[in-house]
Design an enzyme around this catalytic site. Sequence first.
Site, PDB file in Angstrom:
ATOM      1  CG  ASP A  26      -0.565  -0.448   2.597  1.00 30.90           C
ATOM      2  OD1 ASP A  26       0.988  -0.266   2.626  1.00 30.90           O
ATOM      3  OD2 ASP A  26      -1.120  -0.771   3.247  1.00 30.90           O
TER       4      ASP A  26
ATOM      5  CG  ASN B  71      -9.197  -1.559  11.865  1.00 28.12           C
ATOM      6  OD1 ASN B  71      -8.287  -2.458  11.199  1.00 28.12           O
ATOM      7  ND2 ASN B  71      -9.238   0.294  11.745  1.00 28.12           N
TER       8      ASN B  71
ATOM      9  CG  HIS C 193      -5.984  -2.290   8.736  1.00 26.56           C
ATOM     10  ND1 HIS C 193      -6.351  -1.083   9.507  1.00 26.56           N
ATOM     11  CD2 HIS C 193      -4.785  -2.373   8.573  1.00 26.56           C
ATOM     12  CE1 HIS C 193      -4.636   0.040   9.963  1.00 26.56           C
ATOM     13  NE2 HIS C 193      -3.927  -1.154   9.482  1.00 26.56           N
TER      14      HIS C 193
ATOM     15  CD  GLU D 172      -8.687   1.603   7.886  1.00 26.41           C
ATOM     16  OE1 GLU D 172      -8.540   0.558   8.846  1.00 26.41           O
ATOM     17  OE2 GLU D 172      -8.125   2.139   7.755  1.00 26.41           O
TER      18      GLU D 172
HETATM   19  C1  F6R Z   1       1.341  -1.086   5.913  1.00 30.02           C
HETATM   20  C2  F6R Z   1       0.469  -2.666   6.519  1.00 30.02           C
HETATM   21  C3  F6R Z   1      -0.387  -2.093   7.509  1.00 30.02           C
HETATM   22  C4  F6R Z   1       0.176  -2.612   9.244  1.00 30.02           C
HETATM   23  C5  F6R Z   1      -0.447  -2.254   9.650  1.00 30.02           C
HETATM   24  C6  F6R Z   1      -0.261  -3.273  10.940  1.00 30.02           C
HETATM   25  O1  F6R Z   1       1.904  -1.817   4.734  1.00 30.02           O
HETATM   26  O2  F6R Z   1       0.166  -3.405   5.446  1.00 30.02           O
HETATM   27  O3  F6R Z   1      -1.796  -3.195   7.025  1.00 30.02           O
HETATM   28  O4  F6R Z   1       0.589  -3.812   8.270  1.00 30.02           O
HETATM   29  O5  F6R Z   1      -1.813  -1.417   9.806  1.00 30.02           O
HETATM   30  O6  F6R Z   1       0.922  -1.623  11.161  1.00 30.02           O
HETATM   31  P1  F6R Z   1       1.996  -1.470  12.737  1.00 30.02           P
HETATM   32  O7  F6R Z   1       2.456  -2.713  12.237  1.00 30.02           O
HETATM   33  O8  F6R Z   1       2.320   0.072  12.384  1.00 30.02           O
HETATM   34  O9  F6R Z   1       1.162  -2.691  13.866  1.00 30.02           O
END
Ligand code: F6R
Length: 261
Positions: A86, A154, A156, A161
């Site tokens: 992303d 959440n 995702h 999301e």
């Molecule tokens: C980012 C991504 C997100 C993160 C998720 C957890 O490229 O794919 O889905 O993996 O938001 O983020 P952290 O590791 O910062 O808790």
Amino acid sequence: MAAELMEMEEIRPLATKQVGSIRLEVFEDEQTVGEAAARFLLAQIAEKPHSVFLLPTGRTPLIMYTRLAEKVGSVDLSGVQTFNLDEFYGIPSDHSGNYRSYMQRELFSRVTIPAANIHLLNSAAPDALAECQHYENQLTAAGVDLAVLGIGTNGHIGFNEPGSSFQSRTRPVTIRPETRQANKFLFNDRLDAVPETAITVGIASILQARRILLLATGSGKQQALAGMLYGQVTEVLPASALQTHADVVVFTDKAAAETVL
Ligand code: F6R
């Protein structure tokens, strides 16, 4: 390469559990999760030097990238291809807070992967839909061998999301407030600087990976992790889509796994 891997002292999970098609491996702490994840990537490259990876950003994989860069040594990465999951949308492509800059800092500046093999979304693409279509086409044509994922509190994955369709492909999305909050560390802790929109590889695109490794560390991930493993398969919890994939490995630390063993 195989020799380099064999020379490493073995690290064993504290516990493992099979939940449907998902294999859970629990390690002591986030350091050990990062180490185990780096080795998992190296093993994938040893098995297939032309591996295609789908990669995450965020806090969780930071240790994995550091350990990977330390270990990679003389391993030839010239055949490896990478795609990122992303990217923020609507900020300059050289903005220090975007995922292109993150990847440059955490991985690409530390290892040698040919520039042509690195695929990143453009946070300043003039036409977001055209950018998504182009990226999706490249991703599908390459065929992902290993998708490495984190998980949001959440539930995702990528920027998919809650409410994202399991049929979704690479597309523009709106970032939820809690996810913007979790990303403000990339913007000098300024929430107002975190973009409200992003581009993400879709859930259907992620599920096309041959193999998936999900990393979850810290007590904040307990609930999302439990839902992903034991909850209903529902678009309310995007990570629950992984229950429908045949080959998923989850590495967690003790803190994240407290309620799932
Ligand atoms: C980012 C991504 C997100 C993160 C998720 C957890 O490229 O794919 O889905 O993996 O938001 O983020 P952290 O590791 O910062 O808790």
